[in-house]
Design an enzyme around this catalytic site. Sequence first.
Site, short mmCIF file in Angstrom:
data_model
loop_
_atom_site.label_atom_id
_atom_site.label_comp_id
_atom_site.label_asym_id
_atom_site.label_seq_id
_atom_site.Cartn_x
_atom_site.Cartn_y
_atom_site.Cartn_z
N LYS A 13 -13.37 -1.17 -9.29
CA LYS A 13 -13.13 -0.39 -8.07
C LYS A 13 -11.71 0.19 -8.07
CE LYS A 13 -14.01 -3.76 -5.10
NZ LYS A 13 -14.27 -4.88 -6.04
N ARG A 88 -15.98 -5.97 3.29
CA ARG A 88 -16.43 -7.12 2.49
C ARG A 88 -17.62 -7.80 3.14
NH1 ARG A 88 -12.06 -6.74 -1.22
NH2 ARG A 88 -11.76 -8.73 -2.21
N ARG A 127 -6.74 -8.56 -17.03
CA ARG A 127 -6.24 -7.44 -16.23
C ARG A 127 -4.73 -7.50 -16.03
NH1 ARG A 127 -8.87 -5.95 -10.52
NH2 ARG A 127 -8.28 -8.05 -9.87
N ARG A 160 -2.24 -10.67 -11.77
CA ARG A 160 -2.43 -11.19 -10.41
C ARG A 160 -2.63 -12.70 -10.44
NH1 ARG A 160 -6.69 -7.35 -7.39
NH2 ARG A 160 -7.27 -9.40 -6.59
N ARG A 171 -13.99 -16.18 -5.79
CA ARG A 171 -14.11 -14.79 -5.32
C ARG A 171 -15.52 -14.27 -5.55
NH1 ARG A 171 -9.48 -12.58 -8.79
NH2 ARG A 171 -9.97 -10.51 -8.00
#
Length: 215
Positions: A13, A88, A127, A160, A171
Site C-alpha cells: 500500500k 481498518r 522493508r 520499522r 498485525r
Amino acid sequence: MKIILLGPPGAGKGTQAVNLAQKLKLAHISTGDLLRQNVSGGTDLGKQAKSYMEKGALVPDDLVTQMLQRRIQAQDVKKGFILDGYPRNIAQAKALDAMLKQENAAIDFAVYLEASEPVIIQRLTGRLVCKNCGANFHRKNMPPRVEMMCDKCGGTLYQRTDDNEATIKTRLEVYRKEVSALLQYYEAKRQLHRLNADEDADAVLNEIIRLAAKA
Ligand code: AMP
C-alpha cells in the site's frame, strides 16, 4: 479523485500510494505515517498511540479518526487523496464516509491489494523506510543505490520497530479479523476493485492508474 488502498500489511500500500500520489498529483495520506510522526514528535496523540503500535494492535478509532479529519482539511488535500492504512474496520469506513459527506464528497473507489502470507513476511522483514519522505525500499528486492540512503530524497532509511516476526503476526491477525466486513462494505457500494499484489509493483501501479482513468 479520492482512492482508498486496502490490504494486509506488506501488500505494498505504501509503495503504491507514494507512486500514485506522484503520478496522479494527489495527496498521500498514510495514517501509519501520521501516527509515527506523532510518536517521534512526542505529542499527546503519539503518547497515547505508542503502546498500541508497538504491539501491532489498532490505535482506538476516535484518536485516528480525529487525526485524519484534521489532515483531510489541509489545503494540499483539496485536489484529492490516496488513503493508505485507513479505514481498518467498519466503524472507520463509516466515519470516513460521514467526514466526506460533510463536504459533499465521496470516495471514487477502493483497491484491495491481495497478497499471500510468505510474500508479506518476506516483504515486511526486509522493508526499509525513508525517515524523510516515507518511500519504501527492501534489503533484497529493492535495495537503495547507497546503503541506508533514500534514492528519492537522500533521507536516512530505517527498519520499522513493528516489522519483526512477532508483531507482524499480531498485525496480520488484527487485519484478518476486520477485512471481510470491510470488503463487503465497499463491494455493496460497488466501489471495490481487487488486485493481485504478489505481482510486480509496476504492474499493480499501472492497473490502478487505469482504474483511475475510468473513474
Ligand atoms: P501501518 O503503517 O499502516 O502499517 O500502521 C502501523 C500501525 O499504526 C498499525 O499497526 C496500528 O497500530 C496503527 N494504525 C495505522 N492506521 C491505523 C488505523 N486506521 N486505525 C488504527 N490504528 C492504525
